[in-house]
Design a protein around this motif. Structure first.
Motif, mmCIF file in Angstrom:
data_model
loop_
_atom_site.group_PDB
_atom_site.id
_atom_site.type_symbol
_atom_site.label_atom_id
_atom_site.label_comp_id
_atom_site.label_asym_id
_atom_site.label_seq_id
_atom_site.Cartn_x
_atom_site.Cartn_y
_atom_site.Cartn_z
ATOM 1 N N VAL A 1 0.854 -1.203 0.000
ATOM 2 C CA VAL A 1 0.000 0.000 0.000
ATOM 3 C C VAL A 1 0.884 1.245 0.000
ATOM 4 C CG1 VAL A 1 -1.629 1.375 1.344
ATOM 5 C CG2 VAL A 1 -1.963 -1.094 1.145
ATOM 6 N N LYS A 2 1.873 1.238 0.892
ATOM 7 C CA LYS A 2 2.740 2.415 1.036
ATOM 8 C C LYS A 2 3.512 2.681 -0.248
ATOM 9 C CE LYS A 2 6.179 4.005 4.426
ATOM 10 N NZ LYS A 2 6.801 3.593 5.720
ATOM 11 N N VAL B 1 -8.231 3.857 0.576
ATOM 12 C CA VAL B 1 -7.641 2.636 1.116
ATOM 13 C C VAL B 1 -8.472 2.156 2.294
ATOM 14 C CG1 VAL B 1 -5.574 1.584 2.105
ATOM 15 C CG2 VAL B 1 -5.351 3.459 0.463
ATOM 16 N N LEU C 1 9.368 -8.266 16.072
ATOM 17 C CA LEU C 1 9.539 -8.456 17.513
ATOM 18 C C LEU C 1 10.711 -7.634 18.033
ATOM 19 C CD1 LEU C 1 8.430 -10.125 19.889
ATOM 20 C CD2 LEU C 1 10.079 -11.912 19.302
ATOM 21 N N TRP D 1 4.778 -2.762 17.407
ATOM 22 C CA TRP D 1 3.319 -2.582 17.508
ATOM 23 C C TRP D 1 2.561 -3.464 16.517
ATOM 24 C CZ3 TRP D 1 0.562 -0.575 13.312
ATOM 25 C CH2 TRP D 1 1.345 -0.020 12.281
ATOM 26 N N TYR E 1 3.473 -6.550 15.911
ATOM 27 C CA TYR E 1 3.634 -7.944 16.320
ATOM 28 C C TYR E 1 2.408 -8.408 17.085
ATOM 29 C CZ TYR E 1 5.682 -12.230 18.023
ATOM 30 O OH TYR E 1 5.920 -13.556 18.277
ATOM 31 N N PRO F 1 0.966 -11.949 18.863
ATOM 32 C CA PRO F 1 1.219 -13.368 19.161
ATOM 33 C C PRO F 1 0.269 -14.316 18.425
ATOM 34 C CG PRO F 1 1.346 -12.071 21.172
ATOM 35 C CD PRO F 1 0.873 -11.135 20.092
ATOM 36 N N GLU G 1 2.793 7.407 11.456
ATOM 37 C CA GLU G 1 2.868 5.982 11.771
ATOM 38 C C GLU G 1 2.698 5.737 13.267
ATOM 39 O OE1 GLU G 1 5.207 2.656 9.733
ATOM 40 O OE2 GLU G 1 6.486 3.126 11.442
ATOM 41 N N TYR H 1 -0.962 6.003 14.100
ATOM 42 C CA TYR H 1 -1.658 4.803 13.636
ATOM 43 C C TYR H 1 -1.358 3.614 14.556
ATOM 44 C CZ TYR H 1 -3.344 1.419 10.130
ATOM 45 O OH TYR H 1 -4.022 0.437 9.464
ATOM 46 N N ALA H 2 -0.086 3.470 14.897
ATOM 47 C CA ALA H 2 0.340 2.375 15.767
ATOM 48 C C ALA H 2 -0.353 2.458 17.124
ATOM 49 C CB ALA H 2 1.862 2.408 15.937
ATOM 50 N N ALA I 1 -2.456 -0.651 18.362
ATOM 51 C CA ALA I 1 -1.858 -1.532 19.369
ATOM 52 C C ALA I 1 -2.265 -1.196 20.790
ATOM 53 C CB ALA I 1 -0.334 -1.508 19.240
ATOM 54 N N ASN J 1 1.473 7.859 4.611
ATOM 55 C CA ASN J 1 1.084 6.502 4.216
ATOM 56 C C ASN J 1 -0.426 6.478 3.965
ATOM 57 O OD1 ASN J 1 0.402 3.774 4.089
ATOM 58 N ND2 ASN J 1 2.025 3.208 5.522
ATOM 59 N N LEU K 1 -2.492 4.281 4.021
ATOM 60 C CA LEU K 1 -3.234 3.396 4.926
ATOM 61 C C LEU K 1 -3.814 4.159 6.116
ATOM 62 C CD1 LEU K 1 -3.872 0.410 5.152
ATOM 63 C CD2 LEU K 1 -1.753 0.102 6.433
ATOM 64 N N TYR L 1 5.971 5.231 19.775
ATOM 65 C CA TYR L 1 5.525 3.876 19.430
ATOM 66 C C TYR L 1 5.031 3.179 20.692
ATOM 67 C CZ TYR L 1 7.389 4.263 14.725
ATOM 68 O OH TYR L 1 7.610 4.664 13.439
ATOM 69 N N PRO L 2 3.912 2.481 20.614
ATOM 70 C CA PRO L 2 3.376 1.818 21.804
ATOM 71 C C PRO L 2 4.299 0.698 22.289
ATOM 72 C CG PRO L 2 2.021 1.329 19.864
ATOM 73 C CD PRO L 2 3.065 2.287 19.427
ATOM 74 N N PHE M 1 2.887 -8.070 25.332
ATOM 75 C CA PHE M 1 3.060 -9.516 25.389
ATOM 76 C C PHE M 1 4.419 -9.822 26.020
ATOM 77 C CE2 PHE M 1 5.954 -8.962 21.947
ATOM 78 C CZ PHE M 1 5.369 -8.037 21.110
ATOM 79 N N PHE N 1 7.831 -10.656 25.766
ATOM 80 C CA PHE N 1 8.813 -10.543 24.702
ATOM 81 C C PHE N 1 9.704 -11.794 24.598
ATOM 82 C CE2 PHE N 1 13.007 -9.277 23.167
ATOM 83 C CZ PHE N 1 12.683 -8.624 22.003
ATOM 84 N N GLU O 1 7.910 -14.919 23.333
ATOM 85 C CA GLU O 1 7.639 -14.850 21.898
ATOM 86 C C GLU O 1 8.902 -15.140 21.092
ATOM 87 O OE1 GLU O 1 4.726 -14.563 20.306
ATOM 88 O OE2 GLU O 1 3.774 -14.645 22.275
#
Lengths: 292, 292
Positions: A88-89, A102, A197, A204, A206, A208, B57, B60-61, B65, B96, B98, B268-269, B273, B275, B278
């Motif tokens: 998309v980007k 979009v 990760l 953000w 990622y 699980p 971004e 959005y994140a 999240a 972006n 999106l 960024y959040p 989880f 880490f 994972e």
């Protein structure tokens, strides 16, 4: 150059096992371009983007100025980390946002579940003159819905022909559909999950649950095989883009979009007013009238 | 550098006559940058666009999240040919797609006219995490609606405070509003109309009604003065961007957006989880499970 639409189009008996996600079909080699393939593809992407933007403007102009009902819908499907957001980007990012719509489809909301599976899809369709991009789509209703048994088998089985009918309705109404499956390998997915990760700016994304879904990889591939095979129609074919290499993926999808645009034979609409009278009017008009 | 939000913000008694559309407030001169101002502004636009994309971004994140409800709405108003479309392309074009939702408002449809003037506006608001861009907006309902007497005076008069209340509701709900009036001169509008008329790739944008509207230029300026004066509030101020020079206009609007983003202090959040678990899970996972 061979048409990528011919090269990447899939027929009625596709098996993803036969398509290597690491290949680059249609990409001219170093001997032809004299350049590193990745560098060449990135350069080409920029110039294809410029061409696409001109077609997009003509599409928009036709709708605004002469009531042309045509529109384009790019449908992107992939396994998690398959590169939908990146596509998309990189591909839609070259277009004018004014003529771009979009839509990302997540799990259906409570409201959406009250309706048929195509209800939310219809509401998200682009207006005439606009390029729509679906990040996931109605195909989730024969993919995750099937693999996770969200609906009975008789329900998802009947959706293939419902989808074909729906898409025929769209193409009859002036839609050009470009349905693209971004095909990545199991190993590449792991690499990308690991990158999400470990990179704090990607963490953000990622989830699980995506790793849980890997446990159903083979079921998903089978569901994709059926969706692609049953719904790759003459009016709305499916293209499978090998997507382990992001630079090939972007170049290939951009080319599919450009090829579709070229086939539409768009042009700027002709004026419907008296050109000379307008010119005289403008030439004579030099100072603002006072407020009445 | 002085904040453009401070420089371009208008107060409760703005008169567009006092703002020269050909000026470039806040733009550092050749002595400071060592470059031609236009070339410098174009270069800066690219790097500001890159910065804006990172903030976008993170916005959005945060919504995806961690349920952050914040969002940004850029409202663009201008006389015809004022540069709304160009600003969308140049400023929103760096984002972006999106996380971007661009809506152009034309004359209300029959369906829209059945409802209050804010009905279609509410339906077009961006989701949390998304940047919305309004190409025209609810302000048309105190501009063209007033100048062309589409509604009685008591109706449009009551809309100023309705708008202020509506916008307060939005900012309370986590919206950051950036309201920008692109201010062009009467002469510049004529130049641009002439260009639309003579350039075959721009002719589709030419509308004879725009020339008729020029006859009401002074009325429109008065309507703008009232809208800007009455609706430039602490929670949702108006900015007037001198817009005869497109390169200044783009640079200034991009800066207004970047300044607004910086004030939001996005990041960024953090993951929710385990880490290490994972990572171990991914490291152990090398081959697809067979279909069940």
């Amino acid at each position: 150059m061979t048409s990528l639409r011919e090269l990447l189009r899939v027929g009625p008996a596709v098996d993803l096992k036969d398509i290597d996600p690491g290949t680059t079909p249609g990409l001219p080699g170093r001997k032809v371009t004299g350049k590193d393939p990745k560098a060449w593809a990135r350069e080409q992407l920029a110039s294809i983007g410029g061409e696409v933007a001109v077609h997009q403007e003509m599409l928009y102009a036709g709708a605004k100025a002469s009531g042309d009902r045509r529109r384009v819908l790019l449908v992107l499907q992939a396994m998690d980390c398959g590169g939908k957001d990146g596509t998309v980007k990189k591909v839609a990012g070259s277009m004018n946002p004014l003529g771009l719509h979009v839509v990302a489809f997540g799990p259906p909301t409570a409201e959406e579940l009250k309706h048929g599976f195509l209800w939310r899809i219809r509401r998200a369709l682009p207006e005439p003159g606009v390029v729509g991009v679906f990040n996931r789509s109605h195909y989730e209703d024969v993919l995750v819905a099937r693999v996770d048994s969200l609906v009975p088998e008789r329900t998802w089985r009947s959706r293939y022909w419902q989808i074909n009918g729906f898409e025929r309705e769209l193409t009859d109404a002036g839609f050009t559909l470009i349905k693209v499956m971004l095909h990545i390998s199991y190993d590449e997915q792991r690499e990308r999950l690991m990158e999400r990760l470990t990179d704090p700016t990607k963490r953000w994304k990622y989830n699980p649950a995506d790793v849980d879904a890997r446990g159903r990889w083979t079921d998903y591939q089978a569901a994709y095989n059926d969706a692609l095979s049953r719904c790759s129609t003459d009016h709305a074919p499916w293209y499978v883009v090998p997507a382990d290499r992001k630079w090939y993926r972007d170049w290939a999808v951009a080319n599919l979009v450009l090829e579709a645009f070229k086939e539409m034979r768009l042009s700027y609409p002709e004026p419907v007013f008296d050109f000379d009278a307008e010119r005289r009017r403008l030439e004579a008009d030099r100072a603002p009238a006072m407020a009445s």
